[in-house]
Design a protein around this motif. Sequence first.
Motif, PDB file in Angstrom:
ATOM      1  N   ALA A 131       0.881  -1.270  -0.019  1.00 14.22           N
ATOM      2  CA  ALA A 131       0.095   0.099  -0.008  1.00 14.22           C
ATOM      3  C   ALA A 131       0.813   1.263   0.158  1.00 14.22           C
ATOM      4  CB  ALA A 131      -0.950  -0.007   1.538  1.00 14.22           C
ATOM      5  N   ALA A 135       0.470   3.978  -2.815  1.00 12.32           N
ATOM      6  CA  ALA A 135       0.338   5.404  -2.270  1.00 12.32           C
ATOM      7  C   ALA A 135       1.102   6.484  -3.119  1.00 12.32           C
ATOM      8  CB  ALA A 135       0.044   5.526  -0.871  1.00 12.32           C
ATOM      9  N   ASN A 136       2.367   6.089  -3.266  1.00 11.86           N
ATOM     10  CA  ASN A 136       3.381   7.116  -3.756  1.00 11.86           C
ATOM     11  C   ASN A 136       3.773   7.126  -5.121  1.00 11.86           C
ATOM     12  OD1 ASN A 136       4.271   8.341  -1.490  1.00 11.86           O
ATOM     13  ND2 ASN A 136       5.222   6.268  -0.826  1.00 11.86           N
ATOM     14  N   ASP A 138       0.954   7.185  -9.224  1.00 14.85           N
ATOM     15  CA  ASP A 138      -0.197   8.068  -9.763  1.00 14.85           C
ATOM     16  C   ASP A 138      -1.319   6.889  -9.874  1.00 14.85           C
ATOM     17  OD1 ASP A 138       1.444  10.252 -10.083  1.00 14.85           O
ATOM     18  OD2 ASP A 138       2.217   9.678 -12.175  1.00 14.85           O
ATOM     19  N   PRO A 139      -2.509   7.494 -10.063  1.00 13.20           N
ATOM     20  CA  PRO A 139      -3.522   6.648 -10.217  1.00 13.20           C
ATOM     21  C   PRO A 139      -3.484   6.187 -11.818  1.00 13.20           C
ATOM     22  CG  PRO A 139      -4.215   8.953  -9.164  1.00 13.20           C
ATOM     23  CD  PRO A 139      -2.833   8.781  -9.405  1.00 13.20           C
ATOM     24  N   GLU A 145      -8.078   5.002  -8.758  1.00 17.15           N
ATOM     25  CA  GLU A 145      -7.423   3.799  -8.315  1.00 17.15           C
ATOM     26  C   GLU A 145      -5.946   3.806  -8.492  1.00 17.15           C
ATOM     27  OE1 GLU A 145      -8.970  -0.679  -8.345  1.00 17.15           O
ATOM     28  OE2 GLU A 145      -9.608   0.819  -9.855  1.00 17.15           O
ATOM     29  N   ARG A 146      -5.228   3.318  -7.258  1.00 20.90           N
ATOM     30  CA  ARG A 146      -4.044   3.143  -7.360  1.00 20.90           C
ATOM     31  C   ARG A 146      -3.716   1.606  -7.507  1.00 20.90           C
ATOM     32  NH1 ARG A 146      -3.963   8.360  -5.021  1.00 20.90           N
ATOM     33  NH2 ARG A 146      -2.574   9.622  -6.010  1.00 20.90           N
ATOM     34  N   LEU A 185      -7.513   3.353   3.443  1.00 23.87           N
ATOM     35  CA  LEU A 185      -6.857   3.555   2.102  1.00 23.87           C
ATOM     36  C   LEU A 185      -7.754   4.081   1.250  1.00 23.87           C
ATOM     37  CD1 LEU A 185      -4.696   0.123   1.733  1.00 23.87           C
ATOM     38  CD2 LEU A 185      -3.909   2.453   2.726  1.00 23.87           C
ATOM     39  N   GLN A 187      -9.200   7.077   0.649  1.00 27.00           N
ATOM     40  CA  GLN A 187      -8.631   8.205   0.088  1.00 27.00           C
ATOM     41  C   GLN A 187      -7.687   8.191  -0.913  1.00 27.00           C
ATOM     42  OE1 GLN A 187     -10.504  11.031   0.283  1.00 27.00           O
ATOM     43  NE2 GLN A 187     -11.735  10.304   2.124  1.00 27.00           N
ATOM     44  N   LEU A 188      -6.822   6.945  -0.925  1.00 22.82           N
ATOM     45  CA  LEU A 188      -5.430   7.126  -1.762  1.00 22.82           C
ATOM     46  C   LEU A 188      -6.055   5.961  -2.886  1.00 22.82           C
ATOM     47  CD1 LEU A 188      -2.980   6.018   1.218  1.00 22.82           C
ATOM     48  CD2 LEU A 188      -3.250   8.051  -0.430  1.00 22.82           C
ATOM     49  N   ILE A 190      -6.822   2.602  -2.993  1.00 25.05           N
ATOM     50  CA  ILE A 190      -6.125   1.364  -2.962  1.00 25.05           C
ATOM     51  C   ILE A 190      -7.294   0.527  -2.226  1.00 25.05           C
ATOM     52  CG2 ILE A 190      -4.511  -0.181  -1.822  1.00 25.05           C
ATOM     53  CD1 ILE A 190      -2.613   2.630  -1.504  1.00 25.05           C
TER      54      ILE A 190
END
Length: 264
Positions: A131, A135-136, A138-139, A145-146, A185, A187-188, A190
């Motif tokens: 994760a 998170a680091n 790009d979508p 979604e990542r 997760l 907001q990220l 994931i």
Amino acid sequence: MKLEAGMAAIVTGGASGLGQASATALADQGLKVAIFDINEEEGEKHAAAIGGTFHHVNIMDEQSVVDGFAAARSANGQERVTVHCAMASKRGKTIGWDKESGAYKRLSTEDYAFGAEGILVSSYRIASHSALGMANSDPVNDDGERGAITLTASVAAQDGQIGQVIYGSCKSGVNGLVLPMARDLMQLGIRVNSVMPGIFATPLMLGMKDRNPQMWDQLNASVPFPKRLGNPEEFASLILEIARNSYINGHQFRLDGAIRMPPR
């Protein structure tokens, strides 16, 4: 999430069984798959067969996992799909009869802690490290979604049998990770889910076919329908759908032919 050629994936326990089937299915979709396992011979062999990479990773060792993620990302890029199938545990009743001493004995706290590390803690370790990398990055789509993380629980999480106090409770803990982690997760972008397989025809179970054919037949007959053990490819099929379907999030799936395990 669209599974596109060149997208990276990581599968723990990918040298055999459910992990191997998952790694194959993802590679068949064009993904670059990194296999994490401690079985170097089988891991290297299967990675070569699917055009992936193998990384000797002990899921119970933090640095081994950190190094494995770094090596996989160096080879294939940031993973967008992570499937965690590897585990380690022990078996025993809370209180059992010891024939040698002629007295009852207690399942040791150390044995329980070993299983907790090999099932529950390792699931958090793999999921959280994956994760952080996602998170680091790009979508990958308009939803933001990542990536998608799928953990492997078990029907024992709900139907723990005699002698499965470690396995059942720790697999239940894996299910317990899913919703709060998915919310952590969200907001990220994931997603986190788990699958609870029933009795599957993994190498461990297939060994019984020759050793104890009567038990093998009983196991097959115990499944309501279809009356057979699950095929690892059926597990892998669900893994693909979870990865592809962006609306599947925070969920635990039973995949078991409608079996409900008895006490023993």
